[in-house]
Design a protein around this motif. Structure first.
Motif, mmCIF file in Angstrom:
data_model
loop_
_atom_site.group_PDB
_atom_site.id
_atom_site.type_symbol
_atom_site.label_atom_id
_atom_site.label_comp_id
_atom_site.label_asym_id
_atom_site.label_seq_id
_atom_site.Cartn_x
_atom_site.Cartn_y
_atom_site.Cartn_z
ATOM 1 N N LYS A 40 -43.778 60.250 -30.812
ATOM 2 C CA LYS A 40 -44.600 61.411 -31.151
ATOM 3 C C LYS A 40 -44.768 62.319 -29.934
ATOM 4 O O LYS A 40 -44.673 61.876 -28.796
ATOM 5 N N ASN A 68 -50.756 53.405 -26.384
ATOM 6 C CA ASN A 68 -51.242 52.028 -26.322
ATOM 7 C C ASN A 68 -50.274 51.261 -25.421
ATOM 8 O O ASN A 68 -49.142 50.996 -25.807
ATOM 9 N N ILE A 70 -49.727 48.389 -24.670
ATOM 10 C CA ILE A 70 -49.154 47.119 -25.128
ATOM 11 C C ILE A 70 -47.801 47.349 -25.808
ATOM 12 O O ILE A 70 -46.880 46.567 -25.656
ATOM 13 N N LEU B 57 -53.511 59.514 -34.568
ATOM 14 C CA LEU B 57 -52.982 59.000 -33.302
ATOM 15 C C LEU B 57 -52.417 57.590 -33.486
ATOM 16 O O LEU B 57 -51.221 57.419 -33.460
ATOM 17 N N ARG B 58 -53.279 56.598 -33.639
ATOM 18 C CA ARG B 58 -52.880 55.229 -33.977
ATOM 19 C C ARG B 58 -54.033 54.648 -34.773
ATOM 20 O O ARG B 58 -55.172 55.061 -34.596
ATOM 21 N N ILE B 62 -59.134 56.060 -32.510
ATOM 22 C CA ILE B 62 -60.278 56.962 -32.346
ATOM 23 C C ILE B 62 -61.580 56.200 -32.624
ATOM 24 O O ILE B 62 -62.578 56.389 -31.926
ATOM 25 N N LYS B 64 -62.353 53.283 -31.942
ATOM 26 C CA LYS B 64 -62.797 52.446 -30.813
ATOM 27 C C LYS B 64 -63.735 53.195 -29.880
ATOM 28 O O LYS B 64 -64.475 52.594 -29.111
ATOM 29 N N LEU B 65 -63.706 54.537 -29.946
ATOM 30 C CA LEU B 65 -64.538 55.361 -29.058
ATOM 31 C C LEU B 65 -65.915 55.664 -29.652
ATOM 32 O O LEU B 65 -66.734 56.299 -29.006
ATOM 33 N N GLU B 94 -57.485 47.729 -30.749
ATOM 34 C CA GLU B 94 -57.521 48.947 -29.926
ATOM 35 C C GLU B 94 -58.674 48.894 -28.930
ATOM 36 O O GLU B 94 -58.576 49.412 -27.825
ATOM 37 N N GLY B 100 -53.350 42.050 -28.141
ATOM 38 C CA GLY B 100 -52.193 42.478 -28.927
ATOM 39 C C GLY B 100 -52.359 43.855 -29.531
ATOM 40 O O GLY B 100 -53.286 44.597 -29.193
ATOM 41 N N ALA B 101 -51.420 44.191 -30.416
ATOM 42 C CA ALA B 101 -51.410 45.517 -31.041
ATOM 43 C C ALA B 101 -50.743 45.421 -32.404
ATOM 44 O O ALA B 101 -50.066 44.441 -32.708
ATOM 45 N N LEU B 103 -48.101 47.187 -35.166
ATOM 46 C CA LEU B 103 -47.007 48.115 -35.394
ATOM 47 C C LEU B 103 -46.904 48.349 -36.892
ATOM 48 O O LEU B 103 -47.496 47.633 -37.685
ATOM 49 N N ARG B 104 -46.089 49.360 -37.254
ATOM 50 C CA ARG B 104 -45.853 49.578 -38.682
ATOM 51 C C ARG B 104 -45.144 48.376 -39.288
ATOM 52 O O ARG B 104 -44.370 47.699 -38.628
ATOM 53 N N LEU B 108 -41.461 49.575 -43.377
ATOM 54 C CA LEU B 108 -41.922 50.977 -43.325
ATOM 55 C C LEU B 108 -42.662 51.376 -44.588
ATOM 56 O O LEU B 108 -42.815 52.551 -44.891
ATOM 57 N N THR B 148 -48.196 42.301 -32.968
ATOM 58 C CA THR B 148 -47.344 41.963 -31.827
ATOM 59 C C THR B 148 -48.178 41.783 -30.570
ATOM 60 O O THR B 148 -49.295 42.313 -30.467
#
Lengths: 79, 231
Positions: A40, A68, A70, B57-58, B62, B64-65, B94, B100-101, B103-104, B108, B148
């Motif tokens: 992006k 991010n 990670i 964004l992800r 947002i 998390k803020l 986040e 970890g994180a 992903l899509r 998809l 992941t």
């Protein structure tokens, strides 16, 4: 001043969107494609100041929010 | 006991959580708006599913803020029970409250269907009402559930036994075919090192009454009740 931040998945992370685009390009006959990564683009307009200071500031934005760490990496371009 | 269900702009499973906790399990529940800083003396905080801030964004980036998340982080640090479901799980990742994180999904595609998950541990505040290896039938509904973490993180998670749920087939076998989203090691839910914060992609609140097709998720909330009662 405009900062352009491109955020992409790290090379170690599988990118199914990139793979799908790669396959679509091949199906159109584009044979020379080695790899496609999808990401992006974030454009940030900044107020004055030096380029170096702007880059530092945007770097902090990336670390805190825009990417991010990670799974993603980022590249900053200041214009 | 008192539950606090956080509401972010874009949350859409908050009322489902309230219904299960208040009407089915007959507990006190308050809704906590994301701009609030007080958790109003809750014993357990629920971060519900949905699309907080439109997933801009992800997912969870947002949310998390939000002011409420500062309080949730402090609450978790003090040992308070926090459960993040679906988007709630993504927010916990986040926010750095879980490693970890997301992903899509590898397909998809947004996936909305029942899956089966295996309970990996029963000595936690979230799973003490289950049997070891028990297979639960729960719905998932997400686009980013492909968990992941880097190799060092995965080793840490494994050593500390932080994985509480894994996607499996109906017999409890973890197979590639039974993994709906490509999640690393078929991880469907994991807790923090201290064991008081859980994130899970399946929706236990959508499967807490037999009339909805499955009541397997109820055990998650009953486990929380049990652990608070035993404190």
């Amino acid at each position: 001043m405009i900062a352009r931040v491109s955020v992409t998945l790290k090379p170690s992370i599988l990118d199914p969107q990139g793979t799908t685009i790669h396959q679509a390009l091949e199906s159109l006959g584009f044979k020379g494609v080695k790899r496609v990564r999808m990401g992006k683009l974030i454009e940030i307009e900044l107020q004055g100041g030096s380029k170096a200071a702007a880059k530092k500031e945007v770097e902090r934005m990336c670390q805190k929010l825009l990417a991010n760490p990670i799974v993603e990496m980022y590249r900053i371009e200041i214009k | 006991m008192k539950f606090g269900v956080v509401v972010f702009p874009g949350s859409n499973c908050d009322q489902d959580c309230v219904h299960v906790l208040r009407d089915v399990l007959e507990q006190e529940v308050v809704l906590l708006w994301h701009q609030e800083s007080s958790l109003r003396g809750c014993d357990c905080v629920v971060l519900p599913g949905g699309f907080s801030y439109g997933d801009y964004l992800r997912t969870g980036a947002i949310a998390k803020l939000s002011p409420v998340m500062k309080s949730v982080a402090a609450f978790a640090k003090d040992g308070g029970l926090v459960i993040g479901i679906c988007n709630g799980f993504q927010i916990l990742l986040e926010a750095g409250l879980l490693p970890g994180a997301m992903l899509r999904n590898t397909s998809l595609r947004f996936i909305c269907r029942y899956v089966t998950v295996r309970v990996e541990r029963t000595d936690t505040p979230f799973t003490n009402r289950f049997q070891p290896g028990q297979v639960l039938r729960l719905p998932i509904a997400h686009n980013e559930g492909n968990y992941t973490v880097d190799a060092a993180g995965l080793k840490r998670i494994a050593e500390r036994g932080q994985v509480l749920f894994r996607y499996c087939d109906a017999d409890g076998q973890v197979t590639d075919a039974a993994n709906p989203n490509g999640s690393l090691e078929a991880i469907a839910g994991l807790c923090n090192e201290a064991g008081n914060v859980l994130g899970m992609m399946p929706h236990p609140e959508r499967a807490s009454e037999p009339s909805l097709g499955s009541a397997d998720g109820r055990g998650v909330f009953e486990s929380i009740l049990q652990s608070v009662a035993c404190r």
